[in-house]
Design a protein around this motif. Structure first.
Motif, PDB file in Angstrom:
ATOM      1  N   ALA A   1      63.553  71.181 116.741  1.00 48.85           N
ATOM      2  CA  ALA A   1      62.214  70.695 117.085  1.00 48.85           C
ATOM      3  C   ALA A   1      61.529  70.089 115.875  1.00 48.85           C
TER       4      ALA A   1
ATOM      5  N   PHE B   1      62.914  68.676 113.247  1.00 47.12           N
ATOM      6  CA  PHE B   1      63.533  67.393 112.981  1.00 47.12           C
ATOM      7  C   PHE B   1      63.037  66.321 113.922  1.00 47.12           C
ATOM      8  N   LEU B   2      63.159  66.600 115.205  1.00 43.29           N
ATOM      9  CA  LEU B   2      62.915  65.558 116.195  1.00 43.29           C
ATOM     10  C   LEU B   2      61.458  65.123 116.194  1.00 43.29           C
ATOM     11  N   SER B   3      60.558  66.102 116.117  1.00 40.73           N
ATOM     12  CA  SER B   3      59.151  65.713 116.190  1.00 40.73           C
ATOM     13  C   SER B   3      58.752  64.941 114.943  1.00 40.73           C
TER      14      SER B   3
END
Lengths: 305, 305, 305, 305, 305
Positions: free
Chosen positions: B67, B69-71
């Protein structure tokens, strides 16, 4: 900066250069070792101390605070990196703006060209200061001999070149090549150069508060070292695999944050200052319709410095 | 850019074009396959290695780092996209501002119109540079013949057109059509053009550090590949359905982030530079009370380039 | 914009107008139905496929990716809304600034008043363009007859009014009512108007990338539809209650994000452009010490458009 | 603003004034009651409906969406608060800047002092408008009698005082006390005042979209009311303690967000506009080397208004 | 600021100075004690009140709200710290810009040097005001005797020095050393100084709303005190170790946030104002080609003030 031809998702899995894997390998090996030991010892431990074993819920719990740390540090580091990039972008913008202004009205005056070369020299001098590089050859090439003599041994070269540029501007105006309005327009652009050097020094001299680094390193390290112990009770012999994978992501983020925090160094993900200097000189030469007198910096493998 | 008529929530579920589904289909199939295999094998595996099976808690745990990383990547990519859009918006603003200024006082002078056409040419030249497009036809149409000859084969066309605009400004002033104050006002607007080209080059030449891409791709891929193995112990034969759904969201976010990161390309979600160039020319023509000499770019299906 | 007198926490629970409940009611009913079905069928299903049932941990897991999506979309939408509000605020600021400047030195000149009315007309024209509203009556009222004739059928009215304002500025200066310094000061304010119209067009013409909407809608919908199935195994007959409550928050956030994304529409939470136009005219009239010639727009129930 | 001498962590636990505890006490009592009831009834309920009981996992699940709401609302509210503070800071900056400029060259002219007093009056007038306070005494004290007469009953006082300041600037210039360059420099600072009043009105008149408040209040309230029911199955008689503690943090955040959202009020955490006005007048008096003619506003207990 | 030579990850684990450990030690000891007690008592408690024991899920649940608080507070504090750093960076930028401008055209005039020294004095005076330091020696050294006499006992020294700088600018212009355009250019830079002092006062006088501190301290403290009680049921005698580790990260973040919130103090992570003042004077001396008249401030151990 790391430059890679576009990989698809499968190739990216096995990229070695440009990954931070080498830097965290020792710690990952340690995690692997602890995982093995823990997988061997877990049955014995549980048989002795059934009530006192780490379980996976503890790590979900701790993961929250770790997530706060890492995401905060990561955004801050990236912002520093990007602000540094913007500041160097401003150098290019000022160079091109001044070229547009001066060549439109004072194409024939030697000061025009001197000023454009002077901005390139400013960029090299800034790079020299930020990286403690030797940029004497470039400065000598780009500045008049007298000017170069005067600043060769002085500290604060960017400031002195800025002064030289202000003098050129005053000289252009006294000679009547530009009028007061144009002087003002150039003066405002020179102010931007002062912003750039001040901004770069700020980023270089004020790292993220040291305590964050201490705290983050401690939390990540202890978390990753305890993790295998907690995992074995749930996933047994799969622990080494999973623990190393999780530790990899946390530690890689930590190391990456450290690299980006100081974007003027020569680590893999730092700004390619040499290439940026070349880009500025190249943009100026394009507008002067001259070839660039120095060769473009070639990447060293995948790294561009 | 993808343009769709407004869909309600139900229609959106089955949109195919404009979804990134096609690009991640191969990987989703792989996840599906692993799910099937895992659903078959899980009983046997548990009977053999009861203590060493992945469970769902591991994935909640790993989800936290994913989470982060992606955000992070997602916001950064979107910010790049939006900054690029703002830079192109500035082109339009400058065009309209200059039209307002020049037509109010120097409506009759040919340089006024040349400058407005020159800004349109600047936009096309910038698009040509960012996308490696051939924009010769547009430049030829918008620039005087001599000017076009001079820059036809030169690199750095936007910079040279900027120089041309500065020359027009100087010429307007020498002819007395505008006074020094108006010259200054135009000069400041031309500075904004230099900011735009510098900003666009910055976004194009400095991607998000490569290591993030490596790290993100590895984490998402390994997570999604392991996920079905962990899910089967909990949800058995529902695994293929759920695992593919979860993998879809993660991978789609990843791919979307990649597209937005380089907003000047021709992928589905990139900026419609051709349409933006047309918009600039159209705004100028509106204020000149002329029809636009080129047809509006038509969307190719749902895609506008 | 929705205007409500201050409610306490208890009254807020039962507010109907200004809530997005009506818009998501159909989907909530669907969730409710699935909940009922699921609560009936769950015992039978578990008796048949004990190993293949959704449990609540799956949804905690999926919630992470959903959280990323929703929070990201939400901040981006709100930023667009707030940027749009700022742009309209700039219109008011420019109007008041110009009133301060012009009335201080050129109170008697008709151009001063024309310019102040012209800015009000600019605001109405911008509203007309953004909302495809008919604002002819306002423009006719605020612009001189000749000017209104000239732009009545032309596209790009804000641009043409901007040109008119530049002409007024030039005229004030030629008549000697203001000097060059004041011309420059006004000129800079007029540049801000160009920024406003460019910024509003940017927000209106470049929505959040379509793929985000597709992705978000799919994730939210599938998540909410599966949720009751997962909940029944844990909370049995309480499922309809809880599932509908959770689905309500997710879907409401989704719909709210959609409304804010396009802040120039006429949906409940969009900007009250009519009221903002009135506010600008009212501020100008206050400084002219005149009554406002049009009535203040009245809220339609709780909605102000 | 709440001013407290520095407390250590232990004293902070028992602070009453400056905490939002009083405002949420009724709701917390309700939670406490539900906790007690639930702790009594839980055994009976489980014996009847074993499968239909809320458990703690549901609340972890719902916590995700609640977290999105609260953190989003909180940052937005704080940003509004801080932007408002910055706008008022600009007032002080402009006052000090103008004092520096005018006293350096036109120390002897009455207009210089009138302008500095006028800026103080502007601050008071803005406070009066934002808070609907009566500031007539201050305006009368700071403005010349004629000027005060003219605006005493007019709406939009800050705009009219701005006009007065522009007139003073014009008058200074006509008298030859300042030249055109200094007029321009002052004019630019007066533009900043217009930004301030426009920005403050924007924050005051455009709250966070109403639907967010509805949604947030519903989610927080329902969550906190259901929480004790879910907790009893896990922690039995400890429920009242823990449920009230968790509800406290959520509700306190909610209420705090509401206070900060409208930073110009007179609630505990709002901006101390009276003290800020005094600070501006005090800075001006320091540079005029005069004592401040009004007493410093004293805190009312821990509150500074 | 804490300056440390680069440590590797292993050394960082055992850093004592520059860690906030000393400040939170008392509370950590308390957590340790509660852990021990809890580990002893847990078996007895569960035998008595099997249904009423805290478990680890409660803490995962509460962790969500805690995470919101801490991450919010942390970013806000860091932003304050970084904004303060930027403001001081502006001082350096202005000093270097003015040196470049003045030395280029008015190298021989005493006012040029006085102005450059005056900016250094401004920096010291600002430091004196922000930290309540005694900076009389520096001001006496950098200002002419008459000027120093005049401001020695006055409040608001930075404002008075700003006035002095404006006077020098006016004097330079009256003497004909600089013309009106250069006066304007300097005037704009002096405006930036006013922004700096206004910005620093804003950060210093408006802390993060007090209620946040109360709320955050309560949540962190109660959470950390209850944590060991909840952990013992899961991990028994490992509780003291894990509970102290988790409490350490939360409390350290809390304390760190408090330090950064007020960046002008003399705590470990505050801004090194003395060093920054020296840096400004040093940059000016470099451009004047003089040695710096004062010694560089030496770090006190790892702390630079």
């Amino acid at each position: 900066m790391i430059i890679h031809s576009r990989h698809n998702w499968f190739e990216l899995l096995f990229v070695w250069r440009g990954s931070v894997l080498p830097r965290i390998l020792p710690r990952l090996c340690l995690v692997f070792l602890i995982s093995l030991l823990s997988a061997f010892a877990t049955n014995w431990w549980i048989s002795q101390h059934a009530q006192s074993s780490l379980n996976i819920y503890i790590f979900t719990l701790m993961g929250v605070s770790l997530a706060i740390f890492l995401s905060f540090r990561n955004s801050v580091s990236y912002e520093r990196f990007w602000e540094a990039r913007k500041l160097w972008g401003t150098l290019l913008i000022v160079a091109r703006t001044l070229a547009g202004k001066l060549l439109a009205v004072a194409d024939a005056r030697p000061e025009s060209r001197q000023m454009l070369h002077g901005i390139c020299a400013f960029a090299y001098a800034l790079k020299g200061q930020l990286r403690q590089d030797d940029v004497a050859a470039h400065l000598q090439r780009l500045l008049p001999a007298a000017e170069w003599q005067a600043i060769a041994d002085a500290p604060g070269k960017p400031g002195l070149i800025l002064l030289y540029l202000h003098r050129l501007n005053a000289s252009l105006r006294h000679s009547g090549s530009i009028d007061q309005w144009q002087w003002q327009s150039v003066d405002r652009n020179l102010d931007a150069l002062s912003d750039v050097v001040g901004g770069c020094e700020r980023i270089r001299n004020t790292p993220i508060p040291f305590t964050y680094r201490v705290l983050l390193n401690r939390t990540v390290t202890i978390y990753c070292m305890l993790l295998p112990i907690g995992l074995t009770t749930s996933i047994g012999w799969l622990t080494p695999l999973i623990a190393v994978f999780i530790a990899y992501t946390y530690m890689a983020l930590d190391v990456l944050g450290e690299e980006l925090e100081e974007p003027f160094g020569k680590e893999g993900n730092d700004l390619p200052l040499t290439a940026l200097c070349y880009g500025i000189e190249s943009a100026v030469c394009d507008m002067l319709r001259q070839p660039v007198p120095v060769p473009a910096p070639q990447p060293d493998g995948v790294y561009l410095y």
